[in-house]
Design a protein around this motif. Structure first.
Motif, PDB file in Angstrom:
ATOM      1  N   THR A 182       0.836  -1.199   0.000  1.00 40.16           N
ATOM      2  CA  THR A 182       0.000   0.000   0.000  1.00 40.16           C
ATOM      3  C   THR A 182       0.869   1.246   0.000  1.00 40.16           C
ATOM      4  O   THR A 182       0.583   2.220  -0.699  1.00 40.16           O
ATOM      5  CB  THR A 182      -0.933   0.020   1.225  1.00 40.16           C
ATOM      6  N   TRP A 183       1.950   1.218   0.792  1.00 40.48           N
ATOM      7  CA  TRP A 183       2.864   2.361   0.829  1.00 40.48           C
ATOM      8  C   TRP A 183       3.513   2.575  -0.534  1.00 40.48           C
ATOM      9  O   TRP A 183       3.694   3.726  -0.972  1.00 40.48           O
ATOM     10  CB  TRP A 183       3.952   2.138   1.878  1.00 40.48           C
ATOM     11  N   ARG A 184       3.870   1.504  -1.221  1.00 43.46           N
ATOM     12  CA  ARG A 184       4.500   1.642  -2.530  1.00 43.46           C
ATOM     13  C   ARG A 184       3.560   2.329  -3.522  1.00 43.46           C
ATOM     14  O   ARG A 184       3.988   3.172  -4.321  1.00 43.46           O
ATOM     15  CB  ARG A 184       4.913   0.269  -3.064  1.00 43.46           C
ATOM     16  N   LEU A 185       2.277   1.961  -3.474  1.00 45.91           N
ATOM     17  CA  LEU A 185       1.295   2.611  -4.339  1.00 45.91           C
ATOM     18  C   LEU A 185       1.171   4.086  -3.983  1.00 45.91           C
ATOM     19  O   LEU A 185       1.181   4.957  -4.861  1.00 45.91           O
ATOM     20  CB  LEU A 185      -0.064   1.912  -4.204  1.00 45.91           C
ATOM     21  N   PHE A 186       1.074   4.373  -2.677  1.00 47.22           N
ATOM     22  CA  PHE A 186       0.965   5.765  -2.243  1.00 47.22           C
ATOM     23  C   PHE A 186       2.215   6.552  -2.631  1.00 47.22           C
ATOM     24  O   PHE A 186       2.123   7.703  -3.075  1.00 47.22           O
ATOM     25  CB  PHE A 186       0.773   5.818  -0.721  1.00 47.22           C
ATOM     26  N   ASP A 187       3.383   5.945  -2.479  1.00 46.72           N
ATOM     27  CA  ASP A 187       4.638   6.616  -2.808  1.00 46.72           C
ATOM     28  C   ASP A 187       4.688   6.970  -4.285  1.00 46.72           C
ATOM     29  O   ASP A 187       5.156   8.058  -4.662  1.00 46.72           O
ATOM     30  CB  ASP A 187       5.812   5.710  -2.435  1.00 46.72           C
ATOM     31  N   ILE A 189       2.040   7.454  -6.281  1.00 48.97           N
ATOM     32  CA  ILE A 189       1.073   8.534  -6.517  1.00 48.97           C
ATOM     33  C   ILE A 189       1.615   9.853  -5.989  1.00 48.97           C
ATOM     34  O   ILE A 189       1.450  10.905  -6.622  1.00 48.97           O
ATOM     35  CB  ILE A 189      -0.275   8.187  -5.849  1.00 48.97           C
ATOM     36  N   TRP A 190       2.264   9.827  -4.820  1.00 44.12           N
ATOM     37  CA  TRP A 190       2.843  11.035  -4.242  1.00 44.12           C
ATOM     38  C   TRP A 190       3.909  11.629  -5.161  1.00 44.12           C
ATOM     39  O   TRP A 190       3.989  12.847  -5.347  1.00 44.12           O
ATOM     40  CB  TRP A 190       3.437  10.715  -2.880  1.00 44.12           C
ATOM     41  N   GLY A 191       4.727  10.741  -5.776  1.00 47.33           N
ATOM     42  CA  GLY A 191       5.734  11.217  -6.715  1.00 47.33           C
ATOM     43  C   GLY A 191       5.112  11.923  -7.908  1.00 47.33           C
ATOM     44  O   GLY A 191       5.624  12.940  -8.379  1.00 47.33           O
ATOM     45  N   LEU A 192       4.001  11.390  -8.402  1.00 44.23           N
ATOM     46  CA  LEU A 192       3.293  12.059  -9.492  1.00 44.23           C
ATOM     47  C   LEU A 192       2.713  13.387  -9.038  1.00 44.23           C
ATOM     48  O   LEU A 192       2.734  14.380  -9.773  1.00 44.23           O
ATOM     49  CB  LEU A 192       2.158  11.157 -10.012  1.00 44.23           C
ATOM     50  N   HIS A 193       2.214  13.426  -7.803  1.00 47.58           N
ATOM     51  CA  HIS A 193       1.574  14.636  -7.273  1.00 47.58           C
ATOM     52  C   HIS A 193       2.572  15.783  -7.148  1.00 47.58           C
ATOM     53  O   HIS A 193       2.261  16.929  -7.510  1.00 47.58           O
ATOM     54  CB  HIS A 193       0.944  14.331  -5.916  1.00 47.58           C
ATOM     55  N   ILE A 194       3.774  15.501  -6.621  1.00 45.15           N
ATOM     56  CA  ILE A 194       4.758  16.570  -6.433  1.00 45.15           C
ATOM     57  C   ILE A 194       5.741  16.649  -7.603  1.00 45.15           C
ATOM     58  O   ILE A 194       6.705  17.413  -7.552  1.00 45.15           O
ATOM     59  CB  ILE A 194       5.534  16.378  -5.119  1.00 45.15           C
ATOM     60  N   MET A 195       5.506  15.853  -8.638  1.00 45.20           N
ATOM     61  CA  MET A 195       6.315  15.865  -9.847  1.00 45.20           C
ATOM     62  C   MET A 195       7.778  15.552  -9.555  1.00 45.20           C
ATOM     63  O   MET A 195       8.691  16.163 -10.094  1.00 45.20           O
ATOM     64  CB  MET A 195       6.179  17.209 -10.575  1.00 45.20           C
ATOM     65  N   ASP A 196       8.009  14.603  -8.663  1.00 44.25           N
ATOM     66  CA  ASP A 196       9.353  14.100  -8.383  1.00 44.25           C
ATOM     67  C   ASP A 196       9.303  12.597  -8.572  1.00 44.25           C
ATOM     68  O   ASP A 196       8.876  11.866  -7.688  1.00 44.25           O
ATOM     69  CB  ASP A 196       9.774  14.463  -6.961  1.00 44.25           C
ATOM     70  N   TRP A 197       9.754  12.136  -9.730  1.00 47.05           N
ATOM     71  CA  TRP A 197       9.551  10.741 -10.110  1.00 47.05           C
ATOM     72  C   TRP A 197      10.660   9.820  -9.623  1.00 47.05           C
ATOM     73  O   TRP A 197      10.589   8.623  -9.860  1.00 47.05           O
ATOM     74  CB  TRP A 197       9.423  10.659 -11.631  1.00 47.05           C
ATOM     75  N   THR A 198      11.694  10.355  -8.989  1.00 43.64           N
ATOM     76  CA  THR A 198      12.815   9.516  -8.554  1.00 43.64           C
ATOM     77  C   THR A 198      12.955   9.489  -7.037  1.00 43.64           C
ATOM     78  O   THR A 198      12.864   8.435  -6.415  1.00 43.64           O
ATOM     79  CB  THR A 198      14.131  10.001  -9.189  1.00 43.64           C
ATOM     80  N   GLU A 199      13.165  10.666  -6.420  1.00 42.30           N
ATOM     81  CA  GLU A 199      13.399  10.723  -4.976  1.00 42.30           C
ATOM     82  C   GLU A 199      12.107  10.752  -4.165  1.00 42.30           C
ATOM     83  O   GLU A 199      12.072  10.338  -3.011  1.00 42.30           O
ATOM     84  CB  GLU A 199      14.243  11.962  -4.631  1.00 42.30           C
ATOM     85  N   ARG A 200      11.034  11.289  -4.726  1.00 40.48           N
ATOM     86  CA  ARG A 200       9.715  11.347  -4.091  1.00 40.48           C
ATOM     87  C   ARG A 200       9.655  12.267  -2.864  1.00 40.48           C
ATOM     88  O   ARG A 200       8.718  12.193  -2.078  1.00 40.48           O
ATOM     89  CB  ARG A 200       9.244   9.956  -3.639  1.00 40.48           C
ATOM     90  N   ASP A 201      10.650  13.123  -2.681  1.00 40.14           N
ATOM     91  CA  ASP A 201      10.611  13.986  -1.504  1.00 40.14           C
ATOM     92  C   ASP A 201      11.031  15.424  -1.792  1.00 40.14           C
ATOM     93  O   ASP A 201      11.238  16.206  -0.872  1.00 40.14           O
ATOM     94  CB  ASP A 201      11.492  13.418  -0.386  1.00 40.14           C
ATOM     95  N   ARG A 202      11.151  15.771  -3.068  1.00 33.41           N
ATOM     96  CA  ARG A 202      11.557  17.134  -3.403  1.00 33.41           C
ATOM     97  C   ARG A 202      10.337  17.947  -3.837  1.00 33.41           C
ATOM     98  O   ARG A 202       9.665  17.609  -4.807  1.00 33.41           O
ATOM     99  CB  ARG A 202      12.585  17.126  -4.536  1.00 33.41           C
ATOM    100  N   ILE A 203      10.078  19.023  -3.098  1.00 31.28           N
ATOM    101  CA  ILE A 203       8.966  19.906  -3.467  1.00 31.28           C
ATOM    102  C   ILE A 203       9.489  21.219  -4.034  1.00 31.28           C
ATOM    103  O   ILE A 203       8.733  22.190  -4.150  1.00 31.28           O
ATOM    104  CB  ILE A 203       8.056  20.190  -2.256  1.00 31.28           C
TER     105      ILE A 203
END
Length: 243
Positions: A182-187, A189-203
Motif C-alpha cells: 500500500t505504501w509503494r502505491l501511495f509513494d 502517486i505522491w511522486g506524481l503529485h509533487i512531480m518528483d519521479w525519482t526521490e519522491r521527496d523534493r517539493i
C-alpha cells in the motif's frame, strides 16, 4: 413556443451546475495551485531553520558516571541501558553517530544483532492480525525510496496480505521504517503529485514551480471568464452602457 428538447435541457442544466460548482471548487483549486507554487519557491531547509540550528552531538563530560567497562575517551555522546527483545542492554553512542550494544554487566559487545533477534523484535512490534515472518535479509544500500538508512539494517518481511516490511538497525536494534505494498502505491502517486519521479521527496523542483504558477494563472483567468459569463453581470454591464 416550441418546448426545448431533452438534449438542450440537459445542456442548460449541465452548464448551470458546471458554472456554480466552478465557483466553489475553483476557490480551492486556486488555493492548491497558489500555495503549491509558493511552497515550491521556498527553500525547505530555511523553512525548517536547518541552516541556523546545529544538531551535532555533544560529547559526554569527562567525569560522567559510567559503567566500569566503558572508557570515556572523549568520543562518547550517550550511554543508555534499555530493553531489547526482552533483555537489558547498554547502548553506547559516539559523537560520530556510530552505536553499539553491550552486555550491561560484562561489557561484551552484542551488535550487530543476529537474524533471529531481528525476527523476534519484528514479531514483538507486530500489532496486526496473527502472522509469521516470511523472510529476513541484511541490507547495506538504499531500498528504492522506502528505506535510506542507517545501514546495515535488517529487512524483515511479514507473511501478511500487504507484504509488510520493517527495517531494523543492525547496530542498535531500533525500529526504522515500516513499509507495505500500500505504501509503494501511495509513494508512486505522491511522486506524481509533487512531480518528483525519482526521490519522491523534493517539493522544490522547477517542474512543480512552473506548473504551480501556470495552474494559478489558469485558475485566476477562469474566474475572470466565469465572471464575464454570469447573466446578471452581463445585464448590468449592458444597462450601464445604454445609460
Amino acid at each position: 413556443m416550441a418546448t426545448p428538447s431533452l438534449k438542450l435541457r440537459l445542456h442548460v442544466l449541465g452548464s448551470k451546475i458546471h458554472k456554480w460548482l466552478a465557483i466553489f471548487v475553483g476557490v480551492q483549486v486556486l488555493l492548491w495551485m497558489g500555495t503549491g507554487a509558493l511552497m515550491s519557491f521556498l527553500d525547505l531547509e530555511e523553512v525548517r531553520s536547518e541552516h541556523v540550528v546545529s544538531r551535532e552531538r555533544e560529547a559526554l563530560p569527562a567525569d560522567a558516571p559510567l559503567p566500569a567497562w566503558v572508557a570515556n575517551d572523549g568520543t562518547l555522546s550517550a550511554v543508555t541501558t534499555r530493553s531489547l527483545d526482552g533483555d537489558a542492554v547498554t547502548e553506547v553512542r559516539k559523537v560520530d553517530g556510530s552505536v553499539s550494544l553491550h552486555d550491561p554487566v560484562t561489557g561484551r559487545k552484542l551488535s550487530p544483532i543476529s537474524a533471529a533477534t531481528a525476527k523476534s523484535i519484528a514479531l514483538r512490534a507486530w500489532t496486526g492480525p496473527r502472522t509469521t515472518i516470511e523472510a529476513a535479509r541484511i541490507v547495506d544500500d538504499p531500498v528504492g525510496t522506502e528505506f535510506r538508512g542507517p545501514f546495515p539494517a535488517w529487512q524483515v518481511t511479514y507473511a501478511d496480505e500487504a507484504s509488510t516490511r520493517i527495517y531494523i538497525d543492525a547496530a542498535s536494534g531500533t525500529l526504522g521504517a515500516a513499509r507495505s505494498d500500500t505504501w509503494r502505491l501511495f509513494d508512486f502517486i505522491w511522486g506524481l503529485h509533487i512531480m518528483d519521479w525519482t526521490e519522491r521527496d523534493r517539493i522544490n523542483s522547477w517542474w512543480l514551480l512552473l506548473f504551480g504558477i501556470g495552474g494559478t494563472i489558469i485558475a485566476l483567468s477562469g474566474f475572470v471568464l466565469l465572471a464575464n459569463r454570469m447573466p446578471r453581470l452581463r445585464r448590468r454591464t449592458k444597462k450601464s452602457k445604454l445609460a
